[in-house]
Scaffold this motif. Sequence first.
Motif, PDB file in Angstrom:
ATOM      1  N   VAL A   1      12.554   1.714  -3.992  1.00 33.15           N
ATOM      2  CA  VAL A   1      12.230   1.779  -2.565  1.00 33.15           C
ATOM      3  C   VAL A   1      10.937   1.018  -2.271  1.00 33.15           C
ATOM      4  O   VAL A   1      10.825   0.312  -1.259  1.00 33.15           O
ATOM      5  CB  VAL A   1      12.130   3.240  -2.107  1.00 33.15           C
ATOM      6  CG1 VAL A   1      11.643   3.329  -0.665  1.00 33.15           C
ATOM      7  CG2 VAL A   1      13.483   3.936  -2.239  1.00 33.15           C
ATOM      8  N   TRP A   2       9.974   1.145  -3.147  1.00 32.04           N
ATOM      9  CA  TRP A   2       8.685   0.476  -2.948  1.00 32.04           C
ATOM     10  C   TRP A   2       8.844  -1.041  -2.971  1.00 32.04           C
ATOM     11  O   TRP A   2       8.401  -1.753  -2.058  1.00 32.04           O
ATOM     12  CB  TRP A   2       7.701   0.935  -4.031  1.00 32.04           C
ATOM     13  CG  TRP A   2       6.268   0.903  -3.596  1.00 32.04           C
ATOM     14  CD1 TRP A   2       5.661  -0.033  -2.820  1.00 32.04           C
ATOM     15  CD2 TRP A   2       5.265   1.874  -3.912  1.00 32.04           C
ATOM     16  NE1 TRP A   2       4.347   0.265  -2.626  1.00 32.04           N
ATOM     17  CE2 TRP A   2       4.062   1.455  -3.287  1.00 32.04           C
ATOM     18  CE3 TRP A   2       5.251   3.052  -4.648  1.00 32.04           C
ATOM     19  CZ2 TRP A   2       2.874   2.152  -3.387  1.00 32.04           C
ATOM     20  CZ3 TRP A   2       4.062   3.759  -4.758  1.00 32.04           C
ATOM     21  CH2 TRP A   2       2.891   3.311  -4.127  1.00 32.04           C
ATOM     22  N   ALA A   3       9.477  -1.549  -4.055  1.00 29.54           N
ATOM     23  CA  ALA A   3       9.659  -2.999  -4.167  1.00 29.54           C
ATOM     24  C   ALA A   3      10.599  -3.524  -3.079  1.00 29.54           C
ATOM     25  O   ALA A   3      10.379  -4.611  -2.522  1.00 29.54           O
ATOM     26  CB  ALA A   3      10.208  -3.346  -5.553  1.00 29.54           C
ATOM     27  N   GLY A   4      11.633  -2.752  -2.765  1.00 24.63           N
ATOM     28  CA  GLY A   4      12.549  -3.185  -1.719  1.00 24.63           C
ATOM     29  C   GLY A   4      11.895  -3.254  -0.359  1.00 24.63           C
ATOM     30  O   GLY A   4      12.225  -4.124   0.464  1.00 24.63           O
TER      31      GLY A   4
ATOM     32  N   LEU B   1       0.824  -1.203   0.000  1.00 28.35           N
ATOM     33  CA  LEU B   1       0.000   0.000   0.000  1.00 28.35           C
ATOM     34  C   LEU B   1       0.857   1.251   0.000  1.00 28.35           C
ATOM     35  O   LEU B   1       0.626   2.180  -0.793  1.00 28.35           O
ATOM     36  CB  LEU B   1      -0.927  -0.008   1.222  1.00 28.35           C
ATOM     37  CG  LEU B   1      -1.884   1.177   1.364  1.00 28.35           C
ATOM     38  CD1 LEU B   1      -2.861   1.220   0.187  1.00 28.35           C
ATOM     39  CD2 LEU B   1      -2.637   1.099   2.680  1.00 28.35           C
ATOM     40  N   LEU B   2       1.859   1.299   0.870  1.00 27.40           N
ATOM     41  CA  LEU B   2       2.783   2.440   0.943  1.00 27.40           C
ATOM     42  C   LEU B   2       4.167   1.917   1.297  1.00 27.40           C
ATOM     43  O   LEU B   2       4.296   1.070   2.195  1.00 27.40           O
ATOM     44  CB  LEU B   2       2.347   3.452   2.006  1.00 27.40           C
ATOM     45  CG  LEU B   2       1.221   4.423   1.651  1.00 27.40           C
ATOM     46  CD1 LEU B   2       0.879   5.288   2.852  1.00 27.40           C
ATOM     47  CD2 LEU B   2       1.604   5.297   0.455  1.00 27.40           C
ATOM     48  N   PRO B   3       5.220   2.377   0.628  1.00 30.28           N
ATOM     49  CA  PRO B   3       6.564   1.916   0.972  1.00 30.28           C
ATOM     50  C   PRO B   3       6.950   2.350   2.389  1.00 30.28           C
ATOM     51  O   PRO B   3       6.803   3.505   2.762  1.00 30.28           O
ATOM     52  CB  PRO B   3       7.457   2.595  -0.075  1.00 30.28           C
ATOM     53  CG  PRO B   3       6.654   3.754  -0.575  1.00 30.28           C
ATOM     54  CD  PRO B   3       5.224   3.348  -0.481  1.00 30.28           C
ATOM     55  N   GLY B   4       7.413   1.388   3.175  1.00 32.80           N
ATOM     56  CA  GLY B   4       7.798   1.671   4.550  1.00 32.80           C
ATOM     57  C   GLY B   4       6.687   1.518   5.557  1.00 32.80           C
ATOM     58  O   GLY B   4       6.943   1.528   6.774  1.00 32.80           O
ATOM     59  N   LEU B   5       5.431   1.360   5.091  1.00 33.34           N
ATOM     60  CA  LEU B   5       4.317   1.245   6.032  1.00 33.34           C
ATOM     61  C   LEU B   5       4.379  -0.067   6.812  1.00 33.34           C
ATOM     62  O   LEU B   5       4.029  -0.105   7.999  1.00 33.34           O
ATOM     63  CB  LEU B   5       2.985   1.356   5.277  1.00 33.34           C
ATOM     64  CG  LEU B   5       1.713   1.340   6.139  1.00 33.34           C
ATOM     65  CD1 LEU B   5       1.736   2.492   7.134  1.00 33.34           C
ATOM     66  CD2 LEU B   5       0.468   1.421   5.249  1.00 33.34           C
ATOM     67  N   GLY B   6       4.847  -1.130   6.161  1.00 34.88           N
ATOM     68  CA  GLY B   6       4.977  -2.396   6.873  1.00 34.88           C
ATOM     69  C   GLY B   6       5.979  -2.316   8.011  1.00 34.88           C
ATOM     70  O   GLY B   6       5.776  -2.886   9.078  1.00 34.88           O
TER      71      GLY B   6
ATOM     72  N   LEU C   1       9.448   5.787   3.603  1.00 38.52           N
ATOM     73  CA  LEU C   1       8.230   6.504   3.227  1.00 38.52           C
ATOM     74  C   LEU C   1       8.548   7.918   2.742  1.00 38.52           C
ATOM     75  O   LEU C   1       8.005   8.379   1.725  1.00 38.52           O
ATOM     76  CB  LEU C   1       7.279   6.551   4.426  1.00 38.52           C
ATOM     77  CG  LEU C   1       5.929   7.236   4.199  1.00 38.52           C
ATOM     78  CD1 LEU C   1       5.161   6.563   3.072  1.00 38.52           C
ATOM     79  CD2 LEU C   1       5.115   7.237   5.491  1.00 38.52           C
ATOM     80  N   LEU C   2       9.443   8.621   3.423  1.00 40.11           N
ATOM     81  CA  LEU C   2       9.788   9.984   3.027  1.00 40.11           C
ATOM     82  C   LEU C   2      10.531  10.005   1.698  1.00 40.11           C
ATOM     83  O   LEU C   2      10.273  10.875   0.846  1.00 40.11           O
ATOM     84  CB  LEU C   2      10.632  10.642   4.124  1.00 40.11           C
ATOM     85  CG  LEU C   2       9.905  10.948   5.437  1.00 40.11           C
ATOM     86  CD1 LEU C   2      10.873  11.564   6.449  1.00 40.11           C
ATOM     87  CD2 LEU C   2       8.729  11.890   5.197  1.00 40.11           C
ATOM     88  N   LEU C   3      11.453   9.069   1.498  1.00 39.09           N
ATOM     89  CA  LEU C   3      12.179   9.024   0.227  1.00 39.09           C
ATOM     90  C   LEU C   3      11.237   8.766  -0.939  1.00 39.09           C
ATOM     91  O   LEU C   3      11.257   9.487  -1.952  1.00 39.09           O
ATOM     92  CB  LEU C   3      13.253   7.939   0.277  1.00 39.09           C
ATOM     93  CG  LEU C   3      14.598   8.299   0.908  1.00 39.09           C
ATOM     94  CD1 LEU C   3      15.531   7.095   0.879  1.00 39.09           C
ATOM     95  CD2 LEU C   3      15.231   9.474   0.179  1.00 39.09           C
ATOM     96  N   ALA C   4      10.420   7.726  -0.814  1.00 36.11           N
ATOM     97  CA  ALA C   4       9.521   7.382  -1.916  1.00 36.11           C
ATOM     98  C   ALA C   4       8.509   8.490  -2.175  1.00 36.11           C
ATOM     99  O   ALA C   4       8.227   8.832  -3.341  1.00 36.11           O
ATOM    100  CB  ALA C   4       8.799   6.067  -1.598  1.00 36.11           C
ATOM    101  N   ALA C   5       7.958   9.093  -1.115  1.00 31.67           N
ATOM    102  CA  ALA C   5       6.959  10.140  -1.294  1.00 31.67           C
ATOM    103  C   ALA C   5       7.574  11.385  -1.932  1.00 31.67           C
ATOM    104  O   ALA C   5       6.989  11.985  -2.862  1.00 31.67           O
ATOM    105  CB  ALA C   5       6.324  10.490   0.051  1.00 31.67           C
TER     106      ALA C   5
END
Length: 229
Positions: free
Chosen positions: A181-184, A126-131, A145-149
């Motif tokens: 970042v998202w996939a990672g 749903l969001l990178p880093g949220l997990g 989250l900050l990098l991807a956003a």
Amino acid sequence: MRCPACGARNSDEAAWCTQCYAALLGSGPAEPPTAAPGPVAPPPAAAPPPGTPGPTGSSRPDASTRDVRTVDGEVEWRCGTCDGWTHLDRATCATCGAPRRGFGELPPPPSFGPDARSRLVAASVLLPGLGHLVARRFGTGLARLLLAASWAIAALVVFLGAGGGPGRLPAVPLLLGTLVVWAGSVADVAAMIDGRPELLRPRVLAWLTGGVLLSLVLTSALVAGRAAP
């Protein structure tokens, strides 16, 4: 010896004087006086071997016996079974598979319920880093989250403001960085649950950020060079 009564000479073994028949006191050979018993001095203690703890129970540790080290900014622990070094994120030795234990034992990784994998992976999708944030790993989750956003927003601004053509080229490294970042983050959540090292460690994120910024500068310079008359 001489008789104390008449002064006649007598043999040293005589008990009576041969002249006046007086008893010879202290007859017999005199024995040397014996010293009174006293405390026996203990033998000198041998010097302790090097590295033995002193009276306070402390000694200077040898650097070769430490079980944790830092290599290129990454913390590693030494296996007590094979002496191999493994990254901090792993709960088992990368060489022999033995768990962390013994002197310098590190805390075990956080335990998750049976539905943790699907829940944390869905949050990362749903969001990178949220997990990571859901798993209470706030530092790495917030950084992702900050990098991807920020990269996604910057790419959107460049894409909409360029008006088409080569002007949209700087948005490409921003979008690629966001996707990495998202996939990672999705892959790292699964690795975190399994006790494996994550891909996007702090050093990798730093290198990724530098690569995206360098690509952004190069593509912007290329666009500016083409736009020049």
